[in-house]
Design an enzyme around this catalytic site. Structure first.
Site, PDB file in Angstrom:
ATOM      1  CG  HIS A  57      73.510 -37.803 -27.713  1.00 52.66           C
ATOM      2  ND1 HIS A  57      72.718 -38.034 -28.794  1.00 52.66           N
ATOM      3  CD2 HIS A  57      72.817 -38.258 -26.629  1.00 52.66           C
ATOM      4  CE1 HIS A  57      71.591 -38.602 -28.407  1.00 52.66           C
ATOM      5  NE2 HIS A  57      71.615 -38.747 -27.101  1.00 52.66           N
ATOM      6  CB  SER A 106      65.141 -34.786 -29.928  1.00 58.43           C
ATOM      7  OG  SER A 106      64.527 -36.034 -29.710  1.00 58.43           O
TER       8      SER A 106
END
Ligand code: PAF
Length: 289
Positions: free
Chosen positions: A37, A185
């Site tokens: 991210h 993830s």
């Protein structure tokens, strides 16, 4: 960093920014932020003046209540990470702010929502496009970045943007992997160290297929079967699919075809956690963004 929980307050602030000529970049997330991210955000910061991040665990994209309940929500840690990278605005709405009750949503995603992930998670991509449309409406971003790990998600969002003619530029950013090759993830926090080692079978199978396709070492069906064997022979890995597909349509490709660029995609379970990954086969055209 400013934190908004309502669309009205967020919209008023961003209108002021836009009136000052600022370009707005958006990274939508469901939280449990990781390096993947942050890399999306750093990429977006370079292309915009104001970075907006949204954190919202969207119920309509979960077809499994248990998966929704188990989704990690380390909000204090996420806020700290966003402050560290210099995020300007966090949009952190409650479910009631985004959904007003029973709502109908069913758009024509050209079948992209019913194959691969969509075949195993019915309704998932309708839920994804439903919330991303709401987030785009709330933020009005000039640019929005998404990770290649969720390649099919990027494809359906691109289609949704075309349907509604939304004035947003979409960017696809490379998957961030740890040093062993495991794709980052939010779900990885639910894996033990042993599970993380077992999960390396996914990137190994993808790499095997990528190398063998690029070097034309065998037929696509042989390569696919061997990649599936790598996954089936890996301890603790339960494979759902492994496919060699056209990057544009995401339909399976059986043999080298002129003008078709390829992607290999996989989904498998490790320690009760569903993992996905993919690799673009070198030599093809860059994905259009
Ligand atoms: O990729 C995700 O985190 C989610 O699917 C998204 C795009 C934020 C929509 O909820």
């Amino acid at each position: 960093m400013l934190i908004f929980t309502t669309k009205n307050d967020l919209g008023a602030h961003l209108d002021n920014m836009r009136n000052e000529g600022k370009r707005i970049g958006l990274v939508t997330t469901m939280g449990a932020l990781h390096q993947g991210h942050l890399s999306l955000m750093q990429h977006t910061q370079k292309l915009s003046d104001i970075l907006v991040c949204s954190i919202f665990v969207n119920p309509t994209q979960f077809n499994n209540k248990e998966d929704l309940a188990k989704y990690p929500r380390p909000i204090e840690q996420d806020i700290h990470m966003l402050e560290q990278i210099g995020c300007d605005v966090l949009f952190l709405p409650e479910v009631e702010e985004m959904y007003s009750g029973s709502e109908e949503w069913n758009i024509d995603l050209d079948g992209l929502d019913t194959i691969l992930e969509g075949a195993f998670r019915p309704g998932h991509f309708q839920g994804v496009t439903q919330i991303v449309k709401k987030l785009f409406d709330a933020v009005g971003p000039d640019i929005a970045s998404f990770g290649q790990k969720d390649y099919q998600q990027f494809a359906v969002i691109k289609r949704m943007v075309e349907i509604f003619r939304l004035p947003v530029e979409l960017k696809l950013c490379p998957t961030v992997r740890d040093s062993n090759g495991l794709a980052m993830s939010s779900r990885n926090v639910r894996l033990s160290d042993h599970g993380k080692t077992q999960a390396l079978a996914l990137s190994k199978a993808l790499q095997y297929a990528s190398d063998h396709i690029a070097e034309e070492r065998a037929s696509y069906s042989e390569i696919r079967e061997e990649a599936i064997s790598i996954l089936k022979n890996a301890e603790g890995v339960d494979v759902e699919y492994f496919e060699i597909c056209d990057r544009e349509t995401l339909l399976p490709v059986g043999q080298p075809t002129a003008g078709v660029s390829l992607i290999v995609l996989v989904a498998a379970w490790v320690e009760g956690v569903r993992l996905i990954d993919n690799m673009l086969i070198p030599g093809g055209n860059s994905p259009k963004s």
